[in-house]
Scaffold this active site. Structure first.
Site, short mmCIF file in Angstrom:
data_model
loop_
_atom_site.label_atom_id
_atom_site.label_comp_id
_atom_site.label_asym_id
_atom_site.label_seq_id
_atom_site.Cartn_x
_atom_site.Cartn_y
_atom_site.Cartn_z
N ALA A 165 0.81 -1.22 0.00
CA ALA A 165 0.00 0.00 0.00
C ALA A 165 0.84 1.27 0.00
O ALA A 165 0.31 2.36 0.19
CB ALA A 165 -0.92 -0.03 1.21
N HIS A 204 -0.62 7.48 3.77
CA HIS A 204 0.70 7.14 4.31
C HIS A 204 1.68 8.23 3.90
O HIS A 204 1.83 8.51 2.71
CB HIS A 204 1.21 5.81 3.73
N1 LIG Z 1 1.40 -5.51 2.34
C1 LIG Z 1 0.46 -4.58 2.43
O1 LIG Z 1 0.69 -3.39 2.14
C2 LIG Z 1 -0.90 -4.99 2.90
C3 LIG Z 1 -1.97 -4.10 2.75
C4 LIG Z 1 -3.21 -4.50 3.17
C5 LIG Z 1 -3.39 -5.74 3.78
N2 LIG Z 1 -2.33 -6.57 3.94
C6 LIG Z 1 -2.45 -7.88 4.61
O2 LIG Z 1 -2.80 -8.86 3.65
C7 LIG Z 1 -3.56 -9.89 4.28
C8 LIG Z 1 -4.86 -10.10 3.48
O3 LIG Z 1 -5.62 -8.90 3.49
P1 LIG Z 1 -7.16 -8.91 3.05
O4 LIG Z 1 -7.60 -7.51 3.02
O5 LIG Z 1 -7.34 -9.76 1.85
O6 LIG Z 1 -7.80 -9.64 4.33
P2 LIG Z 1 -9.26 -10.33 4.41
O7 LIG Z 1 -9.58 -10.34 5.87
O8 LIG Z 1 -10.20 -9.70 3.47
O9 LIG Z 1 -8.97 -11.82 3.91
C9 LIG Z 1 -8.11 -12.69 4.60
C10 LIG Z 1 -8.62 -14.12 4.33
O10 LIG Z 1 -7.64 -15.03 4.83
C11 LIG Z 1 -8.29 -16.06 5.56
N3 LIG Z 1 -7.33 -16.56 6.55
C12 LIG Z 1 -6.92 -15.96 7.70
N4 LIG Z 1 -6.00 -16.72 8.33
C13 LIG Z 1 -5.81 -17.82 7.54
C14 LIG Z 1 -4.98 -18.98 7.65
N5 LIG Z 1 -4.18 -19.16 8.70
N6 LIG Z 1 -5.03 -19.92 6.67
C15 LIG Z 1 -5.86 -19.76 5.60
N7 LIG Z 1 -6.70 -18.68 5.45
C16 LIG Z 1 -6.66 -17.73 6.41
C17 LIG Z 1 -9.53 -15.40 6.17
O11 LIG Z 1 -10.54 -16.36 6.45
C18 LIG Z 1 -9.94 -14.43 5.07
O12 LIG Z 1 -10.86 -15.00 4.15
C19 LIG Z 1 -3.81 -9.42 5.72
O13 LIG Z 1 -2.89 -10.03 6.60
C20 LIG Z 1 -3.56 -7.93 5.66
O14 LIG Z 1 -3.12 -7.40 6.91
C21 LIG Z 1 -1.09 -6.23 3.49
#
Ligand SMILES: NC(=O)c1ccc[n+]([C@@H]2O[C@H](COP(=O)([O-])OP(=O)(O)OC[C@H]3O[C@@H](n4cnc5c(N)ncnc54)[C@H](O)[C@@H]3O)[C@@H](O)[C@H]2O)c1
Length: 271
Positions: free
Chosen positions: A126, A221
């Site tokens: 992001a 950010h």
């Molecule tokens: N790198 C970045 O800049 C950035 C930005 C935003 C979000 N993220 C991260 O990316 C990840 C995904 O974000 P999102 O918005 O798609 O989240 P989300 O909550 O929409 O989806 C996450 C999915 O993963 C599943 N899940 C959780 N733990 C699990 C596990 N141990 N095994 C299998 N499935 C599992 C959940 O049931 C859910 O369906 C999060 O950890 C979030 O913090 C990273």
């Protein structure tokens, strides 16, 4: 054609899956895995061309030998699955970057990737400016600071309560956290992946200030980095992902762009 498998069928995982299904990423989506199986089923039903294997465990995800696994689930998923995937020789893209600031996790990942001759990729996510920070890390930094401003609706409620703030009581712009990137990813695990990405890109201390602002429609950010070669100031104003306001849409697009780079690009632009 490259074979991709995805862990996590939420906002980011689904956006990536649809980009593969539409042909935007020239790959085959062979398997999807989520702890909530309905998420996999719903995602699979929305696909026009791909019919990925729906998995309820990691062995299933790896059975048809993906070339790349994308983790878009949680820090827990990184800790429990990513070292094993790398050890099996499969390149892995990690979105839940906060997990990588745990030195023990990083050590296991390094060992596994050497053993499996595989590589771990972290998209810029992001934030912007990771290219410049990586270049400047050669000479080091005097200061790296991240100021993140989010609407209260985009902040994980439990994290706010643990920091001593009831979301409904925040009526004005409020600094709810000040500290290091390492502390930030523990206290705000769903909201501050950017701090972790900056820490990894700079290999330097990263000061983090997290502001909850009920008036901002975007996640903003501001990154300030000072080094002998350059002073960088980047401001990114992100639209929340339509399926998950905690996540910026740019994070999903960044992962798609990285996949295209890994799978398709012969001419690689940027650091
Ligand atoms: N790198 C970045 O800049 C950035 C930005 C935003 C979000 N993220 C991260 O990316 C990840 C995904 O974000 P999102 O918005 O798609 O989240 P989300 O909550 O929409 O989806 C996450 C999915 O993963 C599943 N899940 C959780 N733990 C699990 C596990 N141990 N095994 C299998 N499935 C599992 C959940 O049931 C859910 O369906 C999060 O950890 C979030 O913090 C990273």
């Amino acid at each position: 054609m490259s074979k991709v498998a995805i862990i996590g069928c939420g906002a980011i995982g689904s956006t990536i899956a649809k980009a593969i299904d539409s042909g935007l990423v020239k790959a085959e989506l062979i398997a999807i895995y989520d702890i909530v199986i309905e998420k996999c089923v719903d995602l699979s039903r929305s696909m026009m061309r791909m019919k990925p294997l729906i998995c309820t465990d990691l062995e299933c995800l790896l059975i048809n030998k993906p070339d790349i696994v994308v983790e878009a689930a949680s820090q827990e998923a990184v800790k429990s699955h990513v070292p094993y995937i790398l050890e099996k020789g499969v390149d892995t893209v990690v979105l839940s970057v906060g997990a990588l600031l745990d030195p023990q996790v990083m050590e296991r990942i390094r060992e596994a990737s050497v053993k499996g001759r595989s590589r771990l990729f972290v998209p810029s996510g992001a934030v912007c400016g990771i290219d410049g920070l990586k270049a400047l890390s050669i000479v080091g930094f005097k200061k790296v600071k991240l100021i993140t401003r989010k609407n209260v609706k985009s902040v994980d409620e439990k994290s706010l309560l643990n920091l001593g703030y009831k979301p409904s009581d925040i009526t004005d712009s409020t600094v709810v956290f000040k500290g290091s990137a390492e502390e930030a990813v523990v206290k705000l695990p769903f909201n501050i992946n950017v701090a972790a990405t900056l820490k990894l890109a700079t290999d330097s201390e990263v000061e983090v200030e997290f502001i909850v602002d009920p008036k901002t429609p975007r996640t903003v950010h501001e990154l300030i980095a000072e080094s002998e070669a350059s002073r960088i100031r980047v401001i990114v104003e992100n639209v929340p992902h339509p399926d998950n306001p905690k996540t910026s849409y740019l994070a999903a697009l960044s992962a798609i762009s990285l996949l295209k780079r890994l799978i398709e690009e012969r001419v690689v632009i940027g650091t």
